[in-house]
Design a protein around this motif. Structure first.
Motif, PDB file in Angstrom:
ATOM      1  N   MET A 153       0.846  -1.192   0.000  1.00 43.74           N
ATOM      2  CA  MET A 153       0.000   0.000   0.000  1.00 43.74           C
ATOM      3  C   MET A 153       0.882   1.242   0.000  1.00 43.74           C
ATOM      4  SD  MET A 153      -2.755  -1.268   2.873  1.00 43.74           S
ATOM      5  CE  MET A 153      -3.831   0.152   2.698  1.00 43.74           C
ATOM      6  N   ALA A 154       0.772   2.065  -1.021  1.00 50.15           N
ATOM      7  CA  ALA A 154       1.603   3.253  -1.147  1.00 50.15           C
ATOM      8  C   ALA A 154       1.015   4.400  -0.333  1.00 50.15           C
ATOM      9  CB  ALA A 154       1.726   3.638  -2.615  1.00 50.15           C
ATOM     10  N   GLY A 155       1.824   5.496  -0.206  1.00 49.27           N
ATOM     11  CA  GLY A 155       1.343   6.677   0.478  1.00 49.27           C
ATOM     12  C   GLY A 155       1.811   6.738   1.911  1.00 49.27           C
ATOM     13  N   SER A 156       1.419   7.820   2.599  1.00 55.24           N
ATOM     14  CA  SER A 156       1.814   7.988   3.995  1.00 55.24           C
ATOM     15  C   SER A 156       1.134   6.950   4.871  1.00 55.24           C
ATOM     16  CB  SER A 156       1.428   9.396   4.460  1.00 55.24           C
ATOM     17  OG  SER A 156       0.015   9.508   4.561  1.00 55.24           O
ATOM     18  N   GLY A 157       1.659   6.813   6.095  1.00 58.06           N
ATOM     19  CA  GLY A 157       1.066   5.857   7.013  1.00 58.06           C
ATOM     20  C   GLY A 157      -0.383   6.182   7.308  1.00 58.06           C
ATOM     21  N   ARG A 158      -0.662   7.481   7.469  1.00 55.62           N
ATOM     22  CA  ARG A 158      -2.046   7.872   7.738  1.00 55.62           C
ATOM     23  C   ARG A 158      -2.950   7.526   6.567  1.00 55.62           C
ATOM     24  NH1 ARG A 158      -3.833  13.980   7.396  1.00 55.62           N
ATOM     25  NH2 ARG A 158      -3.664  13.313   5.224  1.00 55.62           N
ATOM     26  N   ASP A 159      -2.475   7.804   5.345  1.00 51.38           N
ATOM     27  CA  ASP A 159      -3.282   7.518   4.156  1.00 51.38           C
ATOM     28  C   ASP A 159      -3.521   6.020   4.005  1.00 51.38           C
ATOM     29  OD1 ASP A 159      -3.388  10.200   3.620  1.00 51.38           O
ATOM     30  OD2 ASP A 159      -1.806  10.166   2.099  1.00 51.38           O
ATOM     31  N   ARG A 160      -2.487   5.243   4.269  1.00 51.54           N
ATOM     32  CA  ARG A 160      -2.627   3.783   4.182  1.00 51.54           C
ATOM     33  C   ARG A 160      -3.629   3.282   5.212  1.00 51.54           C
ATOM     34  NH1 ARG A 160       3.311   2.032   5.058  1.00 51.54           N
ATOM     35  NH2 ARG A 160       2.405  -0.066   5.120  1.00 51.54           N
ATOM     36  N   ALA A 161      -3.518   3.825   6.422  1.00 50.01           N
ATOM     37  CA  ALA A 161      -4.433   3.416   7.487  1.00 50.01           C
ATOM     38  C   ALA A 161      -5.859   3.826   7.151  1.00 50.01           C
ATOM     39  CB  ALA A 161      -4.000   4.037   8.815  1.00 50.01           C
ATOM     40  N   TYR A 162      -6.011   5.029   6.635  1.00 49.90           N
ATOM     41  CA  TYR A 162      -7.344   5.534   6.290  1.00 49.90           C
ATOM     42  C   TYR A 162      -7.981   4.665   5.209  1.00 49.90           C
ATOM     43  CZ  TYR A 162     -10.855   8.704   4.307  1.00 49.90           C
ATOM     44  OH  TYR A 162     -12.023   9.246   3.813  1.00 49.90           O
ATOM     45  N   THR A 163      -7.220   4.367   4.173  1.00 46.82           N
ATOM     46  CA  THR A 163      -7.743   3.557   3.075  1.00 46.82           C
ATOM     47  C   THR A 163      -8.118   2.164   3.559  1.00 46.82           C
ATOM     48  OG1 THR A 163      -6.452   4.770   1.432  1.00 46.82           O
ATOM     49  CG2 THR A 163      -7.231   2.583   0.807  1.00 46.82           C
ATOM     50  N   TYR A 164      -7.245   1.559   4.353  1.00 47.84           N
ATOM     51  CA  TYR A 164      -7.518   0.210   4.844  1.00 47.84           C
ATOM     52  C   TYR A 164      -8.764   0.186   5.731  1.00 47.84           C
ATOM     53  CZ  TYR A 164      -7.227  -4.080   7.508  1.00 47.84           C
ATOM     54  OH  TYR A 164      -7.546  -5.268   8.098  1.00 47.84           O
ATOM     55  N   LEU A 165      -8.823   1.119   6.669  1.00 48.12           N
ATOM     56  CA  LEU A 165      -9.957   1.137   7.586  1.00 48.12           C
ATOM     57  C   LEU A 165     -11.271   1.389   6.847  1.00 48.12           C
ATOM     58  CD1 LEU A 165      -8.324   3.130  10.510  1.00 48.12           C
ATOM     59  CD2 LEU A 165      -9.271   0.820  10.687  1.00 48.12           C
ATOM     60  N   GLU A 208     -11.954   1.116   3.436  1.00 46.71           N
ATOM     61  CA  GLU A 208     -12.303   0.232   2.327  1.00 46.71           C
ATOM     62  C   GLU A 208     -12.343  -1.249   2.710  1.00 46.71           C
ATOM     63  OE1 GLU A 208     -13.197   1.484  -0.492  1.00 46.71           O
ATOM     64  OE2 GLU A 208     -12.620   3.548  -0.094  1.00 46.71           O
ATOM     65  N   VAL A 209     -11.621  -1.632   3.750  1.00 46.04           N
ATOM     66  CA  VAL A 209     -11.535  -3.054   4.106  1.00 46.04           C
ATOM     67  C   VAL A 209     -12.167  -3.314   5.471  1.00 46.04           C
ATOM     68  CG1 VAL A 209     -10.007  -5.022   4.467  1.00 46.04           C
ATOM     69  CG2 VAL A 209      -9.447  -3.304   2.722  1.00 46.04           C
ATOM     70  N   TYR A 210     -11.648  -2.667   6.492  1.00 46.52           N
ATOM     71  CA  TYR A 210     -12.089  -2.964   7.861  1.00 46.52           C
ATOM     72  C   TYR A 210     -13.570  -2.652   8.060  1.00 46.52           C
ATOM     73  CZ  TYR A 210     -11.765  -3.429  12.931  1.00 46.52           C
ATOM     74  OH  TYR A 210     -11.939  -3.839  14.231  1.00 46.52           O
ATOM     75  N   LEU A 211     -13.992  -1.450   7.699  1.00 48.06           N
ATOM     76  CA  LEU A 211     -15.376  -1.051   7.933  1.00 48.06           C
ATOM     77  C   LEU A 211     -16.356  -1.788   7.027  1.00 48.06           C
ATOM     78  CD1 LEU A 211     -15.023   2.795   8.526  1.00 48.06           C
ATOM     79  CD2 LEU A 211     -15.351   0.986  10.211  1.00 48.06           C
ATOM     80  N   ALA A 212     -15.834  -2.408   5.967  1.00 52.14           N
ATOM     81  CA  ALA A 212     -16.704  -3.173   5.066  1.00 52.14           C
ATOM     82  C   ALA A 212     -16.970  -4.580   5.594  1.00 52.14           C
ATOM     83  CB  ALA A 212     -16.065  -3.265   3.678  1.00 52.14           C
ATOM     84  N   ASP A 213     -16.286  -4.953   6.667  1.00 56.46           N
ATOM     85  CA  ASP A 213     -16.456  -6.281   7.257  1.00 56.46           C
ATOM     86  C   ASP A 213     -17.656  -6.275   8.202  1.00 56.46           C
ATOM     87  OD1 ASP A 213     -16.313  -8.699   8.570  1.00 56.46           O
ATOM     88  OD2 ASP A 213     -14.197  -8.530   9.090  1.00 56.46           O
ATOM     89  N   PRO A 214     -18.678  -7.093   7.933  1.00 55.99           N
ATOM     90  CA  PRO A 214     -19.855  -7.120   8.814  1.00 55.99           C
ATOM     91  C   PRO A 214     -19.505  -7.434  10.263  1.00 55.99           C
ATOM     92  CG  PRO A 214     -20.278  -8.345   6.787  1.00 55.99           C
ATOM     93  CD  PRO A 214     -18.812  -8.029   6.804  1.00 55.99           C
ATOM     94  N   GLU A 215     -18.407  -8.158  10.479  1.00 59.35           N
ATOM     95  CA  GLU A 215     -18.027  -8.539  11.840  1.00 59.35           C
ATOM     96  C   GLU A 215     -17.563  -7.359  12.680  1.00 59.35           C
ATOM     97  OE1 GLU A 215     -18.386 -11.548  13.175  1.00 59.35           O
ATOM     98  OE2 GLU A 215     -19.331 -12.171  11.307  1.00 59.35           O
ATOM     99  N   CYS A 216     -17.244  -6.228  12.024  1.00 56.72           N
ATOM    100  CA  CYS A 216     -16.732  -5.092  12.787  1.00 56.72           C
ATOM    101  C   CYS A 216     -17.851  -4.297  13.439  1.00 56.72           C
ATOM    102  CB  CYS A 216     -15.888  -4.172  11.900  1.00 56.72           C
ATOM    103  SG  CYS A 216     -16.844  -3.037  10.860  1.00 56.72           S
TER     104      CYS A 216
END
Length: 209
Positions: free
Chosen positions: A1-13, A15-23
């Motif tokens: 994942m390219a970009g700053s740490g904040r940008d990577r964290a933001y994108t992951y959270l 696009e991936v984490y919040l899209a998980d019904p288990e969260c």
């Protein structure tokens, strides 16, 4: 994942984490997310502040970031906004002769290819692309930006609906076929009815969850 740490964290959270019904209904484990994407906890916290500003997480003092379950009102408002944008896009695309049949058919074909798989997130990603192609075709940049701003909520809602109803994928495919048929036929009323039926069925699944 390219970009700053904040940008990577933001994108992951977002696009991936919040899209998980288990969260849903859980607090986010900052260290777990940091370890998963290879950053420190500082950019995770920075990303969570951004997500909080967007209303996607709740920051609770001394407890952390909480992913609140959907309320019926939030779901109804989301579908209402989507309906307003997508019906307008359908009207304009038909009137201007810019219905993106090829793009929407390509997205729908990809969904057909995923209907029997365990890749729910990919299925919903192509679901979003199907609808987004219609909005983008109108060429209104402000409308496109507004609709894009709903993406995280759309994806999260779509995945929850997918995992809540055993035959939801088949229903989505048929609902998308009806939308595309109305658009290609140049029938504004039929396209509007199909869009409303699709959003209403999604809302019913989510509220009954």
């Amino acid at each position: 994942m390219a970009g700053s740490g904040r940008d990577r964290a933001y994108t992951y959270l977002k696009e991936v984490y919040l899209a998980d019904p288990e969260c849903q209904g859980r607090f986010i484990n900052e260290q777990e997310v940091a370890d998963r994407i290879g950053v420190s906890r500082t950019p995770i916290r920075e990303a969570l502040f951004l997500l909080s500003a967007e209303g996607l997480v709740q920051l609770i003092p001394k407890r952390g970031a909480y992913v609140a379950p959907w309320t019926a009102r939030e779901l109804s408002e989301l579908m209402e906004l989507r309906g307003m944008v997508e019906r307008h896009a359908a009207t304009q695309a038909i009137a201007r002769g810019v219905v993106p049949e090829a793009e929407m058919r390509a997205a729908l074909d990809r969904q057909y290819g995923l209907r029997g798989s365990d890749e729910g997130a990919a299925f919903i990603d192509w679901d979003h692309r199907f609808h987004s192609a219609l909005v983008t075709a109108v060429g209104n940049d402000m409308l496109i930006d507004f609709y894009s701003g709903l993406r995280a909520r759309q994806v999260r809602a779509g995945i929850v609906a997918l995992f809540s109803a055993p035959h939801r994928r088949e229903a989505v495919l048929q609902e998308h076929e009806e939308i595309l048929r109305g658009l290609v036929d140049g029938d504004v009323a039929a396209a509007h009815r199909a869009i409303d039926a699709h959003l209403d069925s999604t809302l019913r699944v989510l509220i009954d969850t």
